[in-house]
Write a protein that holds these residues in place. Structure first.
Motif, PDB file in Angstrom:
ATOM      1  N   ARG A  30       0.896  -1.381   0.104  1.00 47.56           N
ATOM      2  CA  ARG A  30      -0.009   0.005   0.030  1.00 47.56           C
ATOM      3  C   ARG A  30       0.904   1.241  -0.068  1.00 47.56           C
ATOM      4  N   ASN A  31       0.844   2.152  -1.108  1.00 44.39           N
ATOM      5  CA  ASN A  31       1.800   3.114  -1.375  1.00 44.39           C
ATOM      6  C   ASN A  31       1.070   4.185  -1.172  1.00 44.39           C
ATOM      7  N   SER A  32       1.361   5.261  -0.412  1.00 51.33           N
ATOM      8  CA  SER A  32       0.400   6.492  -0.007  1.00 51.33           C
ATOM      9  C   SER A  32       0.750   7.261  -0.882  1.00 51.33           C
ATOM     10  N   SER A  33       0.161   8.699  -0.982  1.00 51.31           N
ATOM     11  CA  SER A  33       0.466   9.821  -1.644  1.00 51.31           C
ATOM     12  C   SER A  33       1.943  10.394  -1.059  1.00 51.31           C
ATOM     13  N   LEU A  34       2.346   9.975   0.112  1.00 51.12           N
ATOM     14  CA  LEU A  34       3.517  10.463   0.629  1.00 51.12           C
ATOM     15  C   LEU A  34       4.769   9.681   0.516  1.00 51.12           C
ATOM     16  N   ASN A  35       4.729   8.564  -0.295  1.00 52.71           N
ATOM     17  CA  ASN A  35       5.855   7.683  -0.713  1.00 52.71           C
ATOM     18  C   ASN A  35       6.595   8.494  -1.849  1.00 52.71           C
ATOM     19  N   CYS A  36       7.898   8.294  -2.124  1.00 52.93           N
ATOM     20  CA  CYS A  36       8.457   8.938  -3.113  1.00 52.93           C
ATOM     21  C   CYS A  36       8.986   7.755  -3.828  1.00 52.93           C
ATOM     22  N   PHE A  37       8.954   7.573  -5.233  1.00 52.10           N
ATOM     23  CA  PHE A  37       9.605   6.546  -5.945  1.00 52.10           C
ATOM     24  C   PHE A  37      10.619   7.115  -6.827  1.00 52.10           C
ATOM     25  N   TRP A  38      11.441   6.329  -7.414  1.00 50.92           N
ATOM     26  CA  TRP A  38      12.564   6.820  -8.197  1.00 50.92           C
ATOM     27  C   TRP A  38      12.287   6.005  -9.563  1.00 50.92           C
ATOM     28  N   HIS A  39      12.885   6.460 -10.688  1.00 51.23           N
ATOM     29  CA  HIS A  39      13.010   5.689 -11.891  1.00 51.23           C
ATOM     30  C   HIS A  39      14.322   5.416 -12.178  1.00 51.23           C
ATOM     31  N   ALA A  40      14.482   4.077 -12.501  1.00 51.68           N
ATOM     32  CA  ALA A  40      15.875   3.842 -12.722  1.00 51.68           C
ATOM     33  C   ALA A  40      16.007   3.306 -14.291  1.00 51.68           C
ATOM     34  N   GLU A  41      17.168   3.734 -14.999  1.00 53.23           N
ATOM     35  CA  GLU A  41      17.144   3.264 -16.331  1.00 53.23           C
ATOM     36  C   GLU A  41      17.283   1.699 -16.487  1.00 53.23           C
ATOM     37  N   ASP A  42      16.504   1.115 -17.299  1.00 53.58           N
ATOM     38  CA  ASP A  42      16.773  -0.185 -17.732  1.00 53.58           C
ATOM     39  C   ASP A  42      17.913  -0.460 -18.549  1.00 53.58           C
ATOM     40  N   ILE A  43      19.031  -0.939 -17.859  1.00 54.24           N
ATOM     41  CA  ILE A  43      20.632  -1.270 -18.362  1.00 54.24           C
ATOM     42  C   ILE A  43      20.643  -2.674 -19.172  1.00 54.24           C
ATOM     43  N   ARG A  44      19.792  -3.502 -19.151  1.00 50.21           N
ATOM     44  CA  ARG A  44      19.654  -5.015 -19.633  1.00 50.21           C
ATOM     45  C   ARG A  44      19.792  -4.826 -21.072  1.00 50.21           C
ATOM     46  N   GLY A  45      20.850  -5.298 -21.891  1.00 46.17           N
ATOM     47  CA  GLY A  45      20.936  -5.237 -23.179  1.00 46.17           C
ATOM     48  C   GLY A  45      22.128  -4.384 -23.570  1.00 46.17           C
TER      49      GLY A  45
END
Length: 81
Positions: A30-45
């Motif tokens: 359960r992720n609330s609006s207070l959670n902060c997410f990061w996006h990591a670039e997909d390095i596969r390949g």
């Protein structure tokens, strides 16, 4: 034309203190609006340089054992190291 928000679509459920959680993202807990997410670039390949390089010289005994380990791997044999 009226704008429909994600909360109106049932994608977010209300929590106390004016917070919301995403009902679509329940697989991640359960992720609330207070959670902060990061996006990591997909390095596969993508080609990467090896970080397991060593510049040095093995002793004769180390080289012998190294050759035996490589032979075991190439022959798909078990070996206790």
């Amino acid at each position: 034309m009226a704008t429909v928000s994600a909360a109106d679509n049932g994608l977010f459920a209300p929590l106390p203190d004016q917070e919301y959680f995403c009902t679509v993202c329940l697989k991640m807990g359960r992720n609330s609006s207070l959670n902060c997410f990061w996006h990591a670039e997909d390095i596969r390949g993508k080609k990467q340089e090896s970080c397991l390089n060593w510049n040095g010289q093995l002793t004769r005994q180390q080289q012998k054992v190294s050759n035996e380990i490589i032979a075991s791997i190439n022959n798909k044999e078990n070996r206790l190291i």
